[in-house]
Each structure stands twice: as structure tokens, then as C-alpha cells.
Write an enzyme that holds these catalytic residues in place. Structure first.
Site, PDB file in Angstrom:
ATOM      1  N   GLU A   1       0.833  -1.206   0.000  1.00 20.75           N
ATOM      2  CA  GLU A   1       0.000   0.000   0.000  1.00 20.75           C
ATOM      3  C   GLU A   1       0.869   1.258   0.000  1.00 20.75           C
ATOM      4  O   GLU A   1       0.583   2.226  -0.708  1.00 20.75           O
ATOM      5  CB  GLU A   1      -0.943  -0.018   1.209  1.00 20.75           C
ATOM      6  CG  GLU A   1      -1.764   1.236   1.435  1.00 20.75           C
ATOM      7  CD  GLU A   1      -2.658   1.629   0.261  1.00 20.75           C
ATOM      8  OE1 GLU A   1      -2.843   0.785  -0.652  1.00 20.75           O
ATOM      9  OE2 GLU A   1      -3.145   2.763   0.222  1.00 20.75           O
TER      10      GLU A   1
ATOM     11  N   HIS B   1      15.632 -13.343  -3.188  1.00 20.22           N
ATOM     12  CA  HIS B   1      15.270 -14.142  -4.371  1.00 20.22           C
ATOM     13  C   HIS B   1      15.191 -13.289  -5.627  1.00 20.22           C
ATOM     14  O   HIS B   1      14.448 -13.597  -6.551  1.00 20.22           O
ATOM     15  CB  HIS B   1      13.918 -14.832  -4.098  1.00 20.22           C
ATOM     16  CG  HIS B   1      13.946 -15.748  -2.929  1.00 20.22           C
ATOM     17  ND1 HIS B   1      14.561 -16.969  -2.942  1.00 20.22           N
ATOM     18  CD2 HIS B   1      13.491 -15.570  -1.659  1.00 20.22           C
ATOM     19  CE1 HIS B   1      14.464 -17.546  -1.757  1.00 20.22           C
ATOM     20  NE2 HIS B   1      13.814 -16.724  -0.959  1.00 20.22           N
TER      21      HIS B   1
HETATM   22  C1  AGP Z   1      -6.549   3.981  -3.963  1.00 20.79           C
HETATM   23  O1  AGP Z   1      -5.580   4.940  -3.533  1.00 20.79           O
HETATM   24  C2  AGP Z   1      -6.745   4.003  -5.458  1.00 20.79           C
HETATM   25  N1  AGP Z   1      -7.257   5.273  -5.796  1.00 20.79           N
HETATM   26  C3  AGP Z   1      -7.464   2.806  -6.038  1.00 20.79           C
HETATM   27  O2  AGP Z   1      -6.548   1.753  -5.988  1.00 20.79           O
HETATM   28  C4  AGP Z   1      -8.773   2.324  -5.344  1.00 20.79           C
HETATM   29  O3  AGP Z   1      -8.454   1.752  -4.097  1.00 20.79           O
HETATM   30  C5  AGP Z   1      -9.400   1.235  -6.234  1.00 20.79           C
HETATM   31  O4  AGP Z   1      -9.743   1.824  -7.458  1.00 20.79           O
HETATM   32  C6  AGP Z   1     -10.636   0.592  -5.601  1.00 20.79           C
HETATM   33  O5  AGP Z   1     -11.631   1.573  -5.423  1.00 20.79           O
HETATM   34  P1  AGP Z   1     -12.874   1.206  -4.471  1.00 20.79           P
HETATM   35  O6  AGP Z   1     -12.303   0.986  -3.108  1.00 20.79           O
HETATM   36  O7  AGP Z   1     -13.772   2.393  -4.548  1.00 20.79           O
HETATM   37  O8  AGP Z   1     -13.515  -0.047  -5.004  1.00 20.79           O
END
Ligand code: AGP
Length: 610
Positions: A483, A506
Site C-alpha cells: 500500500e 530471491h
Molecule cells: C486507492 O488509492 C486508489 N485510488 C485505487 O486503488 C482504489 O483503491 C481502487 O480503485 C478501488 O476503489 P474502491 O475501493 O472504490 O472499489
């Protein structure tokens, strides 16, 4: 999080209230409403689903006028967006708008229903105005009735009341939810936030917890809910409207990073009874018999929400001993997952609208799995498709990069795991108390991290020109490394990769040189010494280490390693705390590099296409 506005003056207030609501739309925008007292001191109310523009359309068809009124723009917490659930809510001669969460609304609703009150909405707010009517019947003194009502509420509130019997009095009160009083020329205003009234006045009083304000056209008085007069200070605001929407922060993302303690408190409040040490899921619909019938669980999402699911796997398997598979929603339906009546599919999504995640949920429904959703938006597609839902209460997340939604997803997954473990009889004696106490302390741990923001900004200044980063973690901090890398990628456009620290040897260790900053997440416990060894491996190849260390700094890491102490908490909640400094690191790197932090290039807040 919702936006509320109140007005009392010598001119008609409808336009001011609507304009004030428009300036609060960033606090919530799924439904709206206004109530005024007309010349006959009768309540005239107009409510609608949708944004303020929808309310304006409805007002054009059903115009109302009044020199005293209240308005509300909603971010649903209890009850999907609808005309009936929109505020204001009224009962007898009273109307109210509310921002916050009334924890004991269920008990109050039960008590009032038994007395013959008929509720027309699913909201917690409606109990406030029904209770006020009940108290007023008992004593017929308005202020005493309001005081008696507020004393029975548990949870958070910012409220403004209208009363047909007192057409020249506007009453407002707050506890934990923000409320300000604006002082204009021949008019007074209540608002959730400064932007709502800046076009009318810059003279404000910031109200405090348990303040109760009685406003008349010729003045106001501030007292506490139990009747003590409180002295106040009138301040003059010099913010411009845009800065005011961000509450003085430079970007929405920074504001939302700092909203995380409040967002977590609100999410906990919707489920945890801290007094009884019990969990209650109003809408999840998972019985103890269902818990016992599930043989396997799937956690499915995209992006940051997927990283939350990876942490959820550790929580579920270690606490509840149920096998968990985690999938990217964009892959899930194409791999022919083995779903049936003994599997539970939980999708996780901030927006509740992500196309890949909706498709994954449909796959589960089609194959007869038990399907649930963790979402941040009440009434969103995923919330409506799933057979039960657990809401995070992060409030609207404006920044494209998810921050407070992520940490509240982690908390929601933890609560779900804890409930499951308890229902499955997997908790040791005293374990529930241990976890409840760790949850109670969690917001304060995050406040401690936020207090170290300047340290992280200094780190960002040292490394803002680097084009590659590695993030390393182990156990439940491995998903947090992923993350942290995603945050760095998506807002500062730096190539960043997250890795399981044990995986370095690895292959990825070939990347290490003195140009490669390596962020390491060092959690106390069984993996601590292994992480220290990983740090030495990186240093031996000239890598620059930025270490986030649980507890105190560890001088064995060496003077040349930057160390940020992360407050210690339970093993399952440490991912929540570790996520925050990585958000700050990515944010300050991006801010220093001048990227568009709130709306990074190529990205959308909700990916509603596959
Ligand atoms: C998060 O920082 C991103 N903007 C993106 O990965 C987001 O988490 C993903 O598009 C899922 O969105 P949602 O949680 O609204 O389903």
C-alpha cells in the site's frame, strides 16, 4: 459526515441556506433538504435525493419562504439515500437537522415506538426530534426540553432545531461533530463548517462540545447542555473559500489523512458497544449458525481495497481459523473460483461502484455463495447487490488516493474477524476485552503518528528526487508495504515496489544500490529480528534505509538509518497505525514534487469501467 446550516434574520433565508449547503457539499451529497417557518410560523419543508442542484429544482417548483430556517446535505450513515431519510426530520412542532452518529438510537426508537410514535425513516436522526416532542409534552418548556433530549443521546451530534411554537428562536448544539455560529448584520447563522457562511460573514464563534446556543434576532446566549452560561470569543476568519473547504489543509488528501482518528471513531461507534464489550452489525446479516456453516472465505477488491483484504486474511485466519483466499476483483471471475453455499464472499470497496468488484460480487451471487460487502457509501451499487453490508464511516473521500477509507476498511475487517472468532468460539477468556481495549486506544495511536508529520516531511525533502523506491514488510505489514508503494506511485509518480522482506534475496536485492531508498516496516514480535537482518542486507549493498519501527528506535539499525517510531498496538491493528506514516511520506513527496495530489494524472476516484 454531513453538512448542516441554520439561519435567523430579518430577510428571507432560503437562498442563503441553499448557498450554504452548496458550499458544504464536500461533506456529503447523496440527499438534501430545507425547512423554514413561514409567515404563519408553520414549518415548510422540501427534501430530495441527490445534490443541492436537485433541491434547487424542487424549490423552483415548490417555493418556500421564511426568515428562520435550517438545511442539510447528507452523507448517509443510517438508511440509504431517499426523500424519507433526507433531513430535516420533523415531529409535531419541531424540525431538526443533524450531523453525527447517535449510538443509542435503537434503544430510544424502541422506547418511543412503544409510546406510540410512528417513525417514517431509517435514520438515527429521527429519534432526536421524536424525543424532543416527547420531552416537550412532559414540560412544555422549549429549552428545558432540548436539554433533556440532548442529555439522553449517546454518540456525536451537531443539531439545529426549529419550533413552530417559538418562531423567533433558533437553537443549536454540538457534541464531537463540528458546529460554528456566524454573526452577521441583523442575522445569525449555524454551520458545520466555515465555508458555508463566508459569503455572509467572517465573524464566528467556534462552538465547543456540549454547547447549547439559543439565538434570537437581537442576540444569542451560549450555555452548556446542563445550563451553565459559557463565555465565548468572537473570531474573524481570513481564509478564502477554497482554503476553508480544506479546513486550512493544503490538499483534501492531507485533510483526509488527518481525519483518520475521527473516521475510525465513527466506524467503531457504528459497531462496538464499548460498555458491554459487544459487537453489533446492523446490516451485515451474519448469524452464528451461518458462521458455523462456512468452510472458506474469499476477500475480493481492487487497488488499495485489495491491500486491505490482504491484511484481512491475516486477521481472519489467525483469529477465526477459517481459510481465506484473497483475489484481485479483475482476476477473480476469470479463474473459475470454487464458490458454493459453504463459501462466503466479502467484497471491499470505498465507492461501492468499482466495475471489477461488482462483477466479482455477481460471480458469487450466481454461484450461490453467501455475499457481503464492506463499503463506504450507503446505498451504493455493491451495498444494494450484496446480501448484507458493513459500512465504514470515513465520510466522503475527495482525494483520489484512498487514505481514511483504507484505514477504516482495516478496522471494519478487524471487527468482522473479531465477531467471527467470537461466534465460532475461537476467542480465549479475556481476549474480547483485550481487543476492545486496543480498539479504544487506536485513534490516539494515530494522533501520535500525525504529530510526527514534520519529521516525515524532512525525509521527503531528502529523497524527493529519487525515481525508485522499495517498500519491505513481513506478515500483516507486507500488505502495508504494498500500500505504501501504491501511494507513492499514484500521487508522486515515482516507481515504487512493495515486497515481502524475505523475498529480497530471491531477486529484488539486485536492485539495491546507493540510489535506491528502501522503506522498511519493523513490527515487534516474532519477525522483528528477521527485519533487522533485512535492513543489514540492504545497508551492506549501499541502500539508504528509511525505517518505521514499532515502539522505540532500535540503535542496532545504525546511525545512518532514518528511524520513525510507530506507536505499538495489537498485532492485528498495527497495520492500521503503520499505514499512516506511509501516507504522509507519499503525500509530502508528491507535494514537494508539485504533482496534482488530489487528482493525480490518469486516475479516477471510482473506476466504474472494466
Ligand atoms: C486507492 O488509492 C486508489 N485510488 C485505487 O486503488 C482504489 O483503491 C481502487 O480503485 C478501488 O476503489 P474502491 O475501493 O472504490 O472499489
Amino acid at each position: 459526515m454531513c453538512g448542516i446550516v441554520g439561519y435567523i434574520g430579518v430577510e428571507d433565508g432560503v437562498d442563503m441556506i441553499v448557498e450554504g449547503l452548496r458550499r458544504l457539499e464536500y461533506r456529503g451529497y447523496d440527499s438534501a433538504g430545507i425547512a423554514v417557518l413561514d409567515e404563519g410560523s408553520r414549518i415548510q419543508m422540501v427534501r430530495c435525493v441527490g445534490k443541492i442542484s436537485e433541491l434547487e429544482k424542487k424549490l423552483a417548483l415548490n417555493p418556500v419562504r421564511g426568515k428562520i430556517g435550517i438545511g442539510h446535505t447528507r452523507w448517509a450513515t443510517h438508511g440509504a439515500p431517499s426523500d424519507e431519510n433526507a433531513h430535516p426530520h420533523r415531529s409535531g412542532p419541531f424540525a431538526v437537522v443533524h450531523n453525527g452518529i447517535i449510538e443509542n438510537y435503537g434503544d430510544i426508537k424502541e422506547r418511543l415506538s412503544a409510546k406510540g410514535h410512528v417513525f417514517t425513516s431509517e435514520t438515527d436522526t429521527e429519534v432526536i426530534v421524536k424525543l424532543l416532542e416527547e420531552e416537550w409534552r412532559a414540560r412544555s418548556d422549549y429549552l428545558e426540553s432540548v436539554q433533556a433530549t440532548l442529555r439522553q443521546l449517546r454518540g456525536s451530534f451537531a443539531v439545529v432545531f426549529l419550533n413552530e411554537q417559538e418562531p423567533d428562536v433558533l437553537v443549536g448544539a454540538r457534541r464531537e461533530s463540528p458546529l460554528i455560529l456566524g454573526i452577521g448584520d441583523g442575522a445569525y447563522y449555524f454551520a458545520s463548517d466555515i465555508p458555508a457562511i463566508l459569503h455572509q460573514t467572517r465573524r464566528i464563534v467556534l462552538l465547543e462540545d456540549d454547547d447549547l446556543v439559543v439565538v434570537r434576532r437581537d442576540g444569542f446566549q451560549i450555555q452548556t447542555v446542563d445550563g451553565k452560561i459559557r463565555p465565548y470569543v468572537v473570531q474573524t476568519v481570513d481564509w478564502n473559500p477554497v482554503a476553508a473547504e480544506k479546513a486550512g489543509y493544503k490538499h483534501f488528501m492531507q485533510k483526509e489523512i488527518f481525519e483518520q482518528p475521527r473516521a475510525i471513531i465513527d466506524t467503531l461507534r457504528s459497531v462496538v458497544d464499548f460498555n458491554r464489550e459487544q459487537l453489533r452489525f446492523a446490516d451485515l446479516k451474519i448469524s452464528e449458525s451461518l458462521v458455523r456453516s462456512i468452510a472458506r472465505m474469499y476477500l475480493v477488491a481492487c487497488g488499495t481495497s485489495f491491500h486491505a483484504c490482504l491484511v484481512g486474511k491475516y486477521m481472519m485466519e489467525q483469529m477465526s481459523r477459517v481459510p481465506v483466499e484473497v483475489d484481485l476483483a479483475s482476476e477473480f471471475r476469470y479463474r473459475g473460483p470454487l464458490l458454493n453455499g459453504e463459501t462466503l464472499l466479502m467484497v471491499v470497496s470505498q465507492s461501492g461502484e468499482t466495475a471489477d468488484t461488482r462483477a466479482a460480487l455477481k460471480e458469487g451471487l450466481d454461484k450461490g455463495a453467501h455475499c457481503r460487502a464492506i463499503v463506504n457509501v450507503v446505498g451504493s451499487s455493491l451495498a444494494r447487490m450484496a446480501q448484507g453490508v458493513l459500512y465504514t464511516h470515513a465520510g466522503p473521500e475527495i482525494g483520489v488516493a484512498s487514505t481514511k477509507a483504507f484505514t477504516t476498511q482495516l478496522v471494519a475487517l478487524f471487527l468482522f474477524s473479531l465477531y467471527w472468532a467470537h461466534a465460532a468460539g475461537k476467542l480465549q477468556p479475556g481476549e474480547m476485552s483485550y481487543h476492545i481495549q486496543a480498539l479504544r486506544e487506536l485513534p490516539g495511536k494515530i494522533d501520535e503518528v500525525l504529530a510526527g508529520e514534520e519529521i516525515i516531511r524532512e525525509w521527503a525533502k531528502q529523497y524527493m528526487d529519487r525515481e525508485h523506491f522499495l517498500f519491505l514488510g513481513r506478515g500483516p505489514l507486507y500488505p502495508i508495504a504494498l500500500e505504501g508503494a501504491l501511494k507513492m506511485k499514484e500521487i508522486s509518480y515515482i516507481h515504487a515496489e512493495g515486497y515481502a522482506a524475505g523475498e529480497m534475496k530471491h531477486g529484488p536485492i539486485a536492485l539495491i544500490d546507493d540510489k535506491m531508498p528502501v522503506v522498511v516496516l519493523v513490527q515487534k514480535g516474532a519477525l522483528y529480528e528477521k527485519m533487522l537482518s533485512n535492513v543489514q542486507e540492504v545497508k551492506a549493498r549501499g541502500g539508504k534505509v528509511l525505517a518505521f519501527v514499532e515502539g522505540d528506535k532500535d540503535m542496532r539499525l545504525g546511525e545512518d538509518v532514518l528511524q520513525f517510531p510507530v506507536p505499538a498496538t495489537s498485532p492485528w491493528l498495527s497495520p492500521v497505525v503503520f499505514a499512516v506514516p506511509l501516507q504522509l511520506l507519499a503525500y509530502h513527496m508528491a507535494d514537494l514534487r508539485g504533482t496534482d495530489v488530489d487528482q493525480p494524472r490518469n486516475l479516477a476516484k471510482s473506476v466504474t469501467v472494466e
